[in-house]
Design an enzyme around this catalytic site. Structure first.
Site, PDB file in Angstrom:
ATOM      1  N   ASN A 195       0.847  -1.069   0.056  1.00 41.32           N
ATOM      2  CA  ASN A 195      -0.054  -0.040   0.016  1.00 41.32           C
ATOM      3  C   ASN A 195       0.987   1.138  -0.092  1.00 41.32           C
ATOM      4  O   ASN A 195       1.929   1.298   0.980  1.00 41.32           O
ATOM      5  CB  ASN A 195      -0.654  -0.041   1.250  1.00 41.32           C
ATOM      6  CG  ASN A 195      -2.118   0.736   1.251  1.00 41.32           C
ATOM      7  OD1 ASN A 195      -1.783   2.214   0.568  1.00 41.32           O
ATOM      8  ND2 ASN A 195      -3.095   0.512   1.564  1.00 41.32           N
ATOM      9  N   HIS A 248     -11.940  -0.718  -8.928  1.00 43.96           N
ATOM     10  CA  HIS A 248     -11.343  -1.863  -9.446  1.00 43.96           C
ATOM     11  C   HIS A 248     -11.421  -3.081  -8.133  1.00 43.96           C
ATOM     12  O   HIS A 248     -11.032  -2.761  -7.098  1.00 43.96           O
ATOM     13  CB  HIS A 248      -9.922  -1.543  -9.724  1.00 43.96           C
ATOM     14  CG  HIS A 248      -9.193  -2.517 -10.442  1.00 43.96           C
ATOM     15  ND1 HIS A 248      -8.932  -2.633 -11.720  1.00 43.96           N
ATOM     16  CD2 HIS A 248      -8.658  -3.976 -10.097  1.00 43.96           C
ATOM     17  CE1 HIS A 248      -8.472  -3.645 -12.089  1.00 43.96           C
ATOM     18  NE2 HIS A 248      -8.172  -4.378 -11.328  1.00 43.96           N
ATOM     19  N   HIS A 282     -10.635  -5.378  -5.844  1.00 43.69           N
ATOM     20  CA  HIS A 282      -9.445  -5.416  -4.785  1.00 43.69           C
ATOM     21  C   HIS A 282      -9.662  -5.774  -3.327  1.00 43.69           C
ATOM     22  O   HIS A 282     -10.876  -5.511  -2.849  1.00 43.69           O
ATOM     23  CB  HIS A 282      -8.411  -4.247  -4.926  1.00 43.69           C
ATOM     24  CG  HIS A 282      -8.929  -3.127  -4.249  1.00 43.69           C
ATOM     25  ND1 HIS A 282      -9.884  -2.493  -4.792  1.00 43.69           N
ATOM     26  CD2 HIS A 282      -8.457  -2.668  -3.311  1.00 43.69           C
ATOM     27  CE1 HIS A 282     -10.185  -1.531  -3.966  1.00 43.69           C
ATOM     28  NE2 HIS A 282      -9.225  -1.504  -3.034  1.00 43.69           N
ATOM     29  N   MET A 289     -25.305   2.584  11.619  1.00 48.76           N
ATOM     30  CA  MET A 289     -25.082   2.191  13.134  1.00 48.76           C
ATOM     31  C   MET A 289     -24.559   3.566  13.612  1.00 48.76           C
ATOM     32  O   MET A 289     -23.504   3.961  13.567  1.00 48.76           O
ATOM     33  CB  MET A 289     -24.025   1.346  13.030  1.00 48.76           C
ATOM     34  CG  MET A 289     -24.299  -0.173  12.469  1.00 48.76           C
ATOM     35  SD  MET A 289     -25.391  -0.964  13.580  1.00 48.76           S
ATOM     36  CE  MET A 289     -25.426  -2.596  12.731  1.00 48.76           C
ATOM     37  N   VAL A 290     -25.516   4.394  14.181  1.00 48.43           N
ATOM     38  CA  VAL A 290     -25.249   5.536  14.641  1.00 48.43           C
ATOM     39  C   VAL A 290     -25.544   5.637  16.475  1.00 48.43           C
ATOM     40  O   VAL A 290     -25.241   4.986  17.046  1.00 48.43           O
ATOM     41  CB  VAL A 290     -25.777   6.699  13.831  1.00 48.43           C
ATOM     42  CG1 VAL A 290     -25.063   6.873  12.606  1.00 48.43           C
ATOM     43  CG2 VAL A 290     -27.371   6.416  13.816  1.00 48.43           C
ATOM     44  N   PHE A 295     -27.589   5.498  19.013  1.00 50.92           N
ATOM     45  CA  PHE A 295     -27.826   4.364  20.095  1.00 50.92           C
ATOM     46  C   PHE A 295     -26.863   3.183  19.681  1.00 50.92           C
ATOM     47  O   PHE A 295     -26.478   2.649  20.783  1.00 50.92           O
ATOM     48  CB  PHE A 295     -29.382   3.896  19.752  1.00 50.92           C
ATOM     49  CG  PHE A 295     -29.788   3.020  21.194  1.00 50.92           C
ATOM     50  CD1 PHE A 295     -30.026   3.548  22.232  1.00 50.92           C
ATOM     51  CD2 PHE A 295     -29.910   1.577  20.726  1.00 50.92           C
ATOM     52  CE1 PHE A 295     -30.500   2.691  23.116  1.00 50.92           C
ATOM     53  CE2 PHE A 295     -30.139   0.728  21.844  1.00 50.92           C
ATOM     54  CZ  PHE A 295     -30.244   1.135  23.133  1.00 50.92           C
TER      55      PHE A 295
END
Ligand SMILES: O=P(O)(O)O[C@H]1O[C@H](CO)[C@@H](O)[C@H](O)[C@H]1O
Ligand SMILES: O=P(O)(O)O[C@H]1O[C@H](CO)[C@@H](O)[C@H](O)[C@H]1O
Lengths: 351, 351
Positions: free
Chosen positions: B76, B163, B165, B316-317, B319
Site C-alpha cells: 500500500n 477496481h 481488490h 450504526m449511529v 443508540f
C-alpha cells in the site's frame, strides 16, 4: 530514532471500554478518491408544512403536532422499544442466548424552527433543551435501568429529519456500552478510590495537550483514546453522577459549553457539522436506586464522522469492523485545531 | 401473549464477543426519508487509464503497475502500518496506556479488469484469488501475530477504488476483535472440549432456520446474533484453523460458495452489493506458533450495510454507538430471503 506520537503509529487504550485504538498519523497524507458526502444545507425554511416535526403539521399516524413554542416531546411513532411485549423463553444453550427487552422511545424537538441547530440557537434556548432532558430523565429513570439521550445530527449520521431534535430511548436493561463502563469504572474505583473520570480530568488539566474547552463546571477534551477524528468528551468537573443532579449554574454553564463546542465544530469545515452525541451517567431504575454510583461521573460523548472537509468522512469499515478501530490524525492534533478555531462566533453570523 | 421472535423485540448474545444485539422486527414498518446511497454503477470500462490499479497504469508514486494477468499484490502506498517505527515509551498511568504497533499493508487486485467483481468472475478466477490469499498468508503469518485479509466493496463501505481488490494488513499484535475471540473461544473450549464454531455449525444444521448455503465443506448462515441486516458467517466444516490449511477440494468449494453468496447479495437488490468482509482464524507468528489452536475454526464474516433497497442502508449511529447494536428484521427473515434468492445466475447475465 525517537518516538514522536504525531509521526509514529502506535496503539492507545480506552480505559472506559478496554479496547485499543490504532493511531496512524502519517496516513493523513493519503489522497482520497472515494465517496463524497453531501455537505449539510443551511437553506431550510424555518417552517416546512410537510415536515411532521414542525408545529401544526400532521404526523403519518394522523396526530397533529401541537403549535409548540420551545421544546416538544412525543412518543416515537416507530419505536425500536415498546413497553408491552411477551418475554422470550429462556435458553440454556450458550450459543443461542436470548433476553427480554422492554422500553420506550421518545423524540424531542429542540425548537419550533426547522432551520436552527444547537450552535445557531441562543444559550438560553439550549438551556431549555437541557432542562427538558432533565425533565425526561427524571420521569423515565424512575422506571428504567438506562435512559439513553442521544442526538443524530446530519444525514451522514443517519438522521432522517433535518428539524433540530434528539431521541430518548429508555431500556429495562443495561445496554452493552454502559454495562462495560459500569464494570470498568467500578474496578478503577475499587483500586484507586476515585472516579476514573475525575482522575482523568485532573490529568488532562495538568497535561494541557487535549483540552478544547475549559470552565469551572465542564471540561471538553479530545480523549487520549478518541476513535473518530474530531471526537470529544464533555465531562462534569463537579462529581455529578447523572444529568438530573446538575445545579442551575452547572446547567447555565453547560448551555454555554454546548454552544461553544458545536460552534467550533461548524466553523471547522464551515458546514453544519454532523455527529452522534449522547449522555452517560450512573444507571437508574428500581434495580440501581440503592447501588453506589460513587464510581460514575456524568459525561457526554460527541462522535463526528468528518475527517478532512465538509465532504470527506472517516469510514469505520473493513479493518475497523474486523480487527480494531484505526484513526489518522492524533487526538492532540485534533484538539489543537478545535481549541484554536473560533467558538464564539458562528461562521453563518459573520456580518 | 406468546413470544414470536419475528414480531417481538428481544436481545441476543454474540458468544464470539460477549456483546448483546437488540432485535426490533416491528421497526421495518418505519418510513425512511433520510440519506439515500448512490447505487453502485455497473457501467465501468474494463480498463481505465487513470486508475492506478489497472495493468500498465502509473501510480501516484511513479511506480508503474505491471501488465498483470490474474491477481496482483503490492505494498500500500499509504499504509496504516509500517515495519520500522520507534517504540513508544511505556507508561504506568492506567489512563494513558500506549503500546507499540508494527505491521505491513498490502493491496491485492483480484483481476486485471476493472468492471468485474467476485460475483461476476468465474469460480476458477475466484480460486486464483483464494490461492493468492493463502500465498500472502503463508508469507506474512511467519512473522506477524495477525494477518487481516479484508475487502471493502463499494463506496458505501469506504472503498475508494472501484477496481476489484482487497487489502491485507498484518500486525505485530492481536487486534481488539481477534483478541476478544481468542479469549471467548478458548473459554468455550475449556468447558465444552469442542471448538465453539464446530458446535454452532452442528446446531444450525439441525435447526435449519438461518442457513443460506450448505455444502460438504462450508456453511453460510445469517448468525443468530447478526448485527448488520444481511450479515453472514461463512464457516469451515472441516476443523480448519487457518486459511492456509485448506485442501484443494475445500478451496474449490470455497470459490463456488463465495460466487454463490455474492451472487445472491447482488441479486437481492439488483445492484453491486456493498460490504466489508474478512477472514478470522487462529493467530500466527512466532508468538503463537506453539500455542494450541484447537479452539479455533476458520471463518469469514460479511458485513453489508444495505437494509431495504440498493439505496437505503442501516446506520450504526447514536443508540448503536452509545448503547448497543440494534437491528430491524430478524436474522431468520434475512436468511430466508438470502436462501430463496437465486445464487446461480447473476441478474446482469439474465439473457
Ligand atoms: O485504505 P482505504 O481502502 O483507502 O481505506 C478504507 O479502508 C480502511 C481500512 O478498513 C479504513 O481505515 C478507511 O477509513 C477506509 O476508507
Ligand atoms: O430513529 P431514526 O432517527 O429514524 O434512526 C436513526 O437512529 C437510530 C438510533 O441510533 C438508528 O437505529 C437508525 O439506524 C438511524 O437511522
Amino acid at each position: 530514532m525517537q518516538f514522536v506520537a504525531a509521526e509514529h503509529q502506535h496503539r492507545r487504550l480506552n480505559p472506559l471500554t478496554g479496547q485499543w485504538v490504532l493511531v496512524c498519523p502519517h496516513r493523513m497524507l493519503r489522497p482520497w478518491s472515494g465517496q463524497q458526502e453531501k455537505a449539510q444545507e443551511n437553506d431550510l425554511p424555518d417552517f416546512d408544512p410537510t415536515n411532521p416535526l414542525c408545529p401544526g403539521v400532521e404526523r403519518p399516524n394522523g396526530i397533529i403536532t401541537p403549535k409548540y413554542r420551545s421544546t416538544y416531546v412525543f412518543d416515537n411513532d416507530f419505536p425500536a422499544l415498546v413497553e408491552q411485549v411477551p418475554t422470550p423463553p429462556s435458553s440454556d444453550d450458550p450459543l443461542f442466548q436470548v433476553a427480554p427487552a422492554r422500553g420506550t422511545c421518545r423524540v424531542m424537538c429542540f425548537h419550533p424552527k426547522s432551520n436552527l441547530t444547537l450552535p445557531t440557537m441562543s444559550a438560553k434556548e439550549i438551556q431549555v433543551v437541557i432542562d427538558e432532558w432533565i425533565q425526561q430523565f427524571n420521569e423515565l429513570s424512575a422506571k428504567y435501568a438506562w435512559v439513553q439521550i442521544f442526538e443524530n445530527k446530519g444525514s451522514a449520521m443517519g438522521c432522517s429529519n433535518p428539524h433540530p431534535h434528539c431521541q430518548i430511548w429508555a431500556c429495562s436493561f443495561l445496554p452493552t456500552e454502559p454495562q462495560l463502563k459500569q464494570e470498568r469504572l467500578r474496578a478503577y474505583y475499587g483500586t484507586h478510590e476515585r472516579p476514573m473520570l475525575a482522575d482523568y480530568v485532573d490529568r488532562e488539566l495538568q497535561k494541557k495537550e487535549r483540552i478544547v474547552i475549559e470552565n469551572p463546571d465542564w471540561l471538553v477534551v479530545v480523549p487520549y483514546w478518541a476513535a473518530w477524528p474530531f471526537e470529544t468528551l464533555l465531562i462534569s468537573r463537579n462529581n455529578n453522577k447523572r444529568i438530573n443532579d446538575l445545579t442551575l449554574r452547572q446547567r447555565e454553564n453547560l448551555a454555554v459549553t454546548i454552544k461553544e463546542l458545536t460552534t467550533k465544530y461548524d466553523n471547522l469545515f464551515q458546514c453544519s457539522f454532523p455527529y452522534s452525541m449522547g449522555w452517560h451517567g450512573a444507571p437508574t431504575g428500581p434495580e440501581h436506586a440503592h447501588a453506589s454510583s460513587a464510581h460514575w461521573t456524568l459525561h457526554a460523548m460527541y462522535y463526528p464522522p468528518l475527517l478532512r472537509s465538509a465532504t470527506v468522512r472517516k469510514f469505520m469499515v473493513g479493518f475497523e469492523l474486523l480487527a480494531m478501530v484505526q484513526r489518522d490524525l492524533t487526538p492532540e492534533q485534533a484538539a489543537q485545531r478545535l481549541r484554536e478555531i473560533n467558538g464564539k462566533c458562528h461562521y453563518l453570523h459573520k456580518d
